[in-house]
Design an enzyme around this catalytic site. Structure first.
Site, mmCIF file in Angstrom:
data_model
loop_
_atom_site.group_PDB
_atom_site.id
_atom_site.type_symbol
_atom_site.label_atom_id
_atom_site.label_comp_id
_atom_site.label_asym_id
_atom_site.label_seq_id
_atom_site.Cartn_x
_atom_site.Cartn_y
_atom_site.Cartn_z
ATOM 1 N N GLN A 1 -20.857 8.291 -30.266
ATOM 2 C CA GLN A 1 -19.969 9.217 -30.966
ATOM 3 C C GLN A 1 -18.489 9.146 -30.576
ATOM 4 O O GLN A 1 -17.612 9.185 -31.439
ATOM 5 C CB GLN A 1 -20.475 10.667 -30.793
ATOM 6 C CG GLN A 1 -19.667 11.644 -31.583
ATOM 7 C CD GLN A 1 -20.181 13.079 -31.596
ATOM 8 O OE1 GLN A 1 -19.480 13.968 -32.027
ATOM 9 N NE2 GLN A 1 -21.384 13.337 -31.151
ATOM 10 N N PHE B 1 -18.087 1.112 -24.102
ATOM 11 C CA PHE B 1 -19.273 0.672 -23.364
ATOM 12 C C PHE B 1 -19.298 1.347 -21.994
ATOM 13 O O PHE B 1 -18.303 1.917 -21.548
ATOM 14 C CB PHE B 1 -19.226 -0.844 -23.131
ATOM 15 C CG PHE B 1 -19.337 -1.645 -24.395
ATOM 16 C CD1 PHE B 1 -20.361 -1.413 -25.301
ATOM 17 C CD2 PHE B 1 -18.413 -2.643 -24.675
ATOM 18 C CE1 PHE B 1 -20.460 -2.157 -26.468
ATOM 19 C CE2 PHE B 1 -18.508 -3.394 -25.837
ATOM 20 C CZ PHE B 1 -19.528 -3.145 -26.737
ATOM 21 N N LYS C 1 -22.335 6.290 -16.242
ATOM 22 C CA LYS C 1 -22.389 6.358 -17.697
ATOM 23 C C LYS C 1 -22.409 7.838 -18.073
ATOM 24 O O LYS C 1 -22.967 8.654 -17.326
ATOM 25 C CB LYS C 1 -23.662 5.702 -18.209
ATOM 26 C CG LYS C 1 -23.652 4.198 -18.037
ATOM 27 C CD LYS C 1 -24.899 3.586 -18.623
ATOM 28 C CE LYS C 1 -24.826 2.076 -18.519
ATOM 29 N NZ LYS C 1 -26.014 1.430 -19.077
ATOM 30 N N GLU D 1 -22.160 13.326 -23.926
ATOM 31 C CA GLU D 1 -21.482 14.581 -24.261
ATOM 32 C C GLU D 1 -21.621 15.695 -23.208
ATOM 33 O O GLU D 1 -20.641 16.185 -22.648
ATOM 34 C CB GLU D 1 -22.053 15.067 -25.608
ATOM 35 C CG GLU D 1 -21.631 16.445 -26.045
ATOM 36 C CD GLU D 1 -20.150 16.523 -26.341
ATOM 37 O OE1 GLU D 1 -19.678 15.745 -27.165
ATOM 38 O OE2 GLU D 1 -19.461 17.384 -25.753
ATOM 39 N N ASP E 1 -17.365 14.115 -26.700
ATOM 40 C CA ASP E 1 -17.395 12.920 -27.550
ATOM 41 C C ASP E 1 -16.229 12.863 -28.540
ATOM 42 O O ASP E 1 -15.258 12.157 -28.341
ATOM 43 C CB ASP E 1 -18.713 12.874 -28.320
ATOM 44 C CG ASP E 1 -19.850 12.381 -27.449
ATOM 45 O OD1 ASP E 1 -19.583 11.727 -26.436
ATOM 46 O OD2 ASP E 1 -21.010 12.651 -27.789
ATOM 47 N N GLY F 1 -7.160 34.936 -24.497
ATOM 48 C CA GLY F 1 -5.734 35.168 -24.332
ATOM 49 C C GLY F 1 -5.468 36.631 -24.026
ATOM 50 O O GLY F 1 -6.271 37.292 -23.364
ATOM 51 N N GLY F 2 -4.375 37.146 -24.540
ATOM 52 C CA GLY F 2 -4.019 38.534 -24.262
ATOM 53 C C GLY F 2 -4.705 39.534 -25.185
ATOM 54 O O GLY F 2 -4.571 40.745 -24.998
ATOM 55 N N GLN F 3 -5.421 39.050 -26.186
ATOM 56 C CA GLN F 3 -6.066 39.961 -27.147
ATOM 57 C C GLN F 3 -7.549 40.091 -26.848
ATOM 58 O O GLN F 3 -8.258 39.095 -26.963
ATOM 59 C CB GLN F 3 -5.946 39.438 -28.583
ATOM 60 C CG GLN F 3 -4.675 39.739 -29.303
ATOM 61 C CD GLN F 3 -3.480 39.017 -28.727
ATOM 62 O OE1 GLN F 3 -2.598 39.664 -28.230
ATOM 63 N NE2 GLN F 3 -3.464 37.712 -28.761
ATOM 64 N N GLN G 1 -6.027 43.357 -31.735
ATOM 65 C CA GLN G 1 -4.625 42.992 -31.527
ATOM 66 C C GLN G 1 -3.819 44.287 -31.437
ATOM 67 O O GLN G 1 -4.023 45.215 -32.225
ATOM 68 C CB GLN G 1 -4.149 42.132 -32.692
ATOM 69 C CG GLN G 1 -3.132 41.105 -32.277
ATOM 70 C CD GLN G 1 -2.593 40.327 -33.460
ATOM 71 O OE1 GLN G 1 -3.006 40.528 -34.593
ATOM 72 N NE2 GLN G 1 -1.649 39.453 -33.192
HETATM 73 N N1 CAO Z 1 -23.546 -8.434 -28.330
HETATM 74 C C1 CAO Z 1 -24.111 -8.611 -27.112
HETATM 75 N N2 CAO Z 1 -24.168 -7.615 -26.191
HETATM 76 C C2 CAO Z 1 -23.647 -6.441 -26.545
HETATM 77 C C3 CAO Z 1 -23.026 -6.201 -27.780
HETATM 78 C C4 CAO Z 1 -22.992 -7.261 -28.700
HETATM 79 N N3 CAO Z 1 -22.453 -7.138 -29.899
HETATM 80 N N4 CAO Z 1 -22.592 -4.931 -27.825
HETATM 81 C C5 CAO Z 1 -22.929 -4.381 -26.647
HETATM 82 N N5 CAO Z 1 -23.542 -5.287 -25.858
HETATM 83 C C6 CAO Z 1 -24.054 -5.126 -24.508
HETATM 84 C C7 CAO Z 1 -22.963 -4.871 -23.503
HETATM 85 O O1 CAO Z 1 -22.343 -6.048 -23.117
HETATM 86 C C8 CAO Z 1 -23.729 -4.184 -22.412
HETATM 87 O O2 CAO Z 1 -24.433 -5.158 -21.671
HETATM 88 P P1 CAO Z 1 -24.479 -5.214 -20.037
HETATM 89 O O3 CAO Z 1 -24.776 -3.814 -19.579
HETATM 90 O O4 CAO Z 1 -25.593 -6.190 -19.766
HETATM 91 O O5 CAO Z 1 -23.183 -5.683 -19.545
HETATM 92 C C9 CAO Z 1 -24.736 -3.379 -23.214
HETATM 93 O O6 CAO Z 1 -24.861 -3.964 -24.469
HETATM 94 C C10 CAO Z 1 -24.231 -1.960 -23.540
HETATM 95 O O7 CAO Z 1 -24.162 -1.282 -22.438
HETATM 96 P P2 CAO Z 1 -23.737 0.248 -22.392
HETATM 97 O O8 CAO Z 1 -23.657 0.577 -20.946
HETATM 98 O O9 CAO Z 1 -22.516 0.542 -23.144
HETATM 99 O O10 CAO Z 1 -24.923 0.963 -23.163
HETATM 100 P P3 CAO Z 1 -25.954 2.091 -22.689
HETATM 101 O O11 CAO Z 1 -26.784 2.372 -23.877
HETATM 102 O O12 CAO Z 1 -26.671 1.712 -21.442
HETATM 103 O O13 CAO Z 1 -25.033 3.361 -22.366
HETATM 104 C C11 CAO Z 1 -23.381 5.039 -22.853
HETATM 105 C C12 CAO Z 1 -24.524 4.166 -23.384
HETATM 106 C C13 CAO Z 1 -22.771 5.778 -24.002
HETATM 107 C C14 CAO Z 1 -23.952 6.026 -21.813
HETATM 108 C C15 CAO Z 1 -22.339 4.104 -22.174
HETATM 109 O O14 CAO Z 1 -21.927 3.154 -23.120
HETATM 110 C C16 CAO Z 1 -21.112 4.852 -21.662
HETATM 111 O O15 CAO Z 1 -21.157 5.507 -20.621
HETATM 112 N N6 CAO Z 1 -19.995 4.709 -22.368
HETATM 113 C C17 CAO Z 1 -18.727 5.240 -21.942
HETATM 114 C C18 CAO Z 1 -18.683 6.718 -22.141
HETATM 115 C C19 CAO Z 1 -18.945 7.086 -23.576
HETATM 116 O O16 CAO Z 1 -18.271 6.660 -24.481
HETATM 117 N N7 CAO Z 1 -19.910 7.964 -23.763
HETATM 118 C C20 CAO Z 1 -20.006 8.649 -25.034
HETATM 119 C C21 CAO Z 1 -21.073 8.191 -25.836
HETATM 120 S S1 CAO Z 1 -21.257 9.365 -27.111
HETATM 121 O O17 CAO Z 1 -22.199 10.522 -26.425
#
Ligand code: CAO
Length: 416
Positions: free
Chosen positions: A17, A97, A137, A140, A169, A248-250, A273
């Site tokens: 998201q 990522f 990682k 939300e 997000d 706030g103040g209200q 208010q």
């Molecule tokens: N081709 C090949 N590999 C791909 C790819 C593609 N087109 N797109 C993604 N990948 C791979 C990445 O290289 C990564 O691989 P490695 O971990 O082996 O290096 C993997 O897919 C994606 O990893 P990820 O850590 O992003 O995915 P996840 O599902 O484990 O985690 C999330 C998801 C959201 C927790 C993590 O991406 C994150 O913390 N993101 C940053 C914070 C964020 O934006 N969070 C909000 C998400 S909305 O709630």
């Protein structure tokens, strides 16, 4: 009609998201947003919480409109080569990522700069670079807990509570969009790209600014006069949860209206208010409160605020939330019915303004989404469908100069 971001090409390496909300908005405003997705899988939200079998979930369609989809395995050499070409021709790369994933793929900031010194690389992470939780990682609700929203939301006798609003997000995505647009303006002046980073924790905290205000007031004074804990309760060391108190103040509160026993949303938010005190008293049939020393000023009223709310609820008992607001608006009282998602989905004003829009989709028929909350005098964003997985792969590759034969080979090695 030309759009402000026409000609800006964005590599959308985002998922779930936070990132998609950012790039979707830039696409509405005219950018060519190419969503890069893993072949055969794509953004995980295509599959999450599906309401129709084998059709992209609303979670995906509502966050990825107006984009093109390119499938590309960026871990394969052939896929990396395509991405390199794309980087040379693009203005912005947006990614969210997990920490270090882009580097592990071989696309460090140094490498990207080498390929295209004008490139803007925009990232969302849970925590900022160098933070002691920087390797985590984040989703939300994790961000809402890390950014101060959860500890200050809910009721004082209950646990920390997360908001339904996507403070971690979409809010972070909106911060990132501001960062990208700023970097684009800067690039016009310097000719150089740069890295733009936004953390979800920081974005939540930015929206909890008034709670940091309250923390400092609490430390100085030992109490917070606008919280329900004052003057009868006690305060600890940290800003407490204030229920539905006005920040706030209200003073304000969520008050029951006719039908609350069966309708979970038969409530209004009522704000006391100061300048409306006299008409409020008249409306409530309490003219004696207007000049009474226990009620005449905000300070005098605070110890009686829940008694006042009870009296207002008695007045509301025979009025629906809509009837109540229709009366109260004539007194210039800031108030609103508590609107359900069903009511919002069917609200004629939101439909007319383009805030709620119906979008056709190739596979699911039409669905509702939230259109641009930003209105311009010279731009009316047209909200189009989200792309199917890989829908524009061949088109994007052809734009990059690949011949039909080369495209076929990329399909064969499953790089796209
Ligand atoms: N081709 C090949 N590999 C791909 C790819 C593609 N087109 N797109 C993604 N990948 C791979 C990445 O290289 C990564 O691989 P490695 O971990 O082996 O290096 C993997 O897919 C994606 O990893 P990820 O850590 O992003 O995915 P996840 O599902 O484990 O985690 C999330 C998801 C959201 C927790 C993590 O991406 C994150 O913390 N993101 C940053 C914070 C964020 O934006 N969070 C909000 C998400 S909305 O709630």
């Amino acid at each position: 009609m030309s759009k402000p971001l026409d000609g800006i090409k964005i590599i959308d390496f985002t998922h779930v998201q936070a990132g998609p909300a950012c790039t979707q908005m830039l696409a509405w405003f005219g950018a060519d947003v190419i969503k890069v997705e893993r072949p055969g899988a794509g953004d995980v939200t295509r599959n999450q919480l599906r309401d129709i079998p084998n059709v992209d979930a609303l979670y995906f369609t509502m966050l990825n409109s107006n984009k093109r989809s390119l499938t590309l395995d960026t871990k394969k050499p052939e896929g990396k080569e395509v991405l390199e070409k794309l980087i040379r021709e693009s203005d912005v790369m947006v990614e969210n990522f997990g920490p270090g994933a882009l580097d592990r793929m071989g696309f460090t900031w140094e490498r990207i700069k080498e390929l295209n010194p004008k490139m803007i690389v925009a990232s969302v992470k849970g925590f900022s670079e160098g933070h002691h939780y920087g390797d985590l990682k984040v989703y939300e609700n994790v961000a809402q807990c890390a950014g101060g929203a959860a500890s200050t939301t809910g009721f004082w006798d209950g646990p920390p509570t997360v908001s339904a609003a996507a403070l971690g997000d979409s809010n972070t995505g909106m911060h990132l969009a501001i960062g990208i647009l700023t970097a684009l303006i800067s690039r016009d002046k310097t000719g150089k790209g740069q890295k733009v980073a936004v953390s979800m924790q920081d974005s939540v905290l930015n929206l909890c600014r008034v709670k940091l205000r309250d923390q400092q007031r609490l430390e100085r004074m030992g109490f917070l006069e606008e919280y329900p804990q004052y003057p009868h309760g006690t305060f600890g060391e940290a800003v407490p949860r204030g229920g539905n108190a006005g920040g706030g103040g209200q003073p304000g509160w969520v008050l029951k209206c006719k039908g609350w026993e069966t309708d979970p949303n038969a409530y209004i938010y009522f704000t006391v208010q100061d300048h409306a005190w006299e008409p409020i008293c008249r409306a409530l049939g309490k003219p004696e409160w207007i000049e009474h020393p226990d009620y005449a000023t905000p300070k005098a009223r605070q110890p009686h605020i829940f008694e006042i709310f009870k009296t207002i609820e008695a007045w509301l008992a025979d009025k629906t939330k809509f009837e109540a607001v229709d009366v109260l608006r004539t007194f210039d009282i800031p108030c609103s019915p508590v609107l359900s998602m069903k009511e919002l989905a069917n609200d004629p004003s939101l439909r007319a303004s383009g805030t709620i829009v119906e979008v056709p989709h190739k596979q699911r028929g039409s669905y509702l989404t939230v259109g641009s909350p930003i209105k311009f005098s010279d731009l009316k964003p047209e909200i189009k469908s989200s792309p199917l997985l890989g829908e524009h792969t061949d088109e994007v590759l052809a734009d990059l100069g690949y011949t039909p034969q080369q495209i076929a080979t990329l399909h064969e090695v499953r790089a796209v």
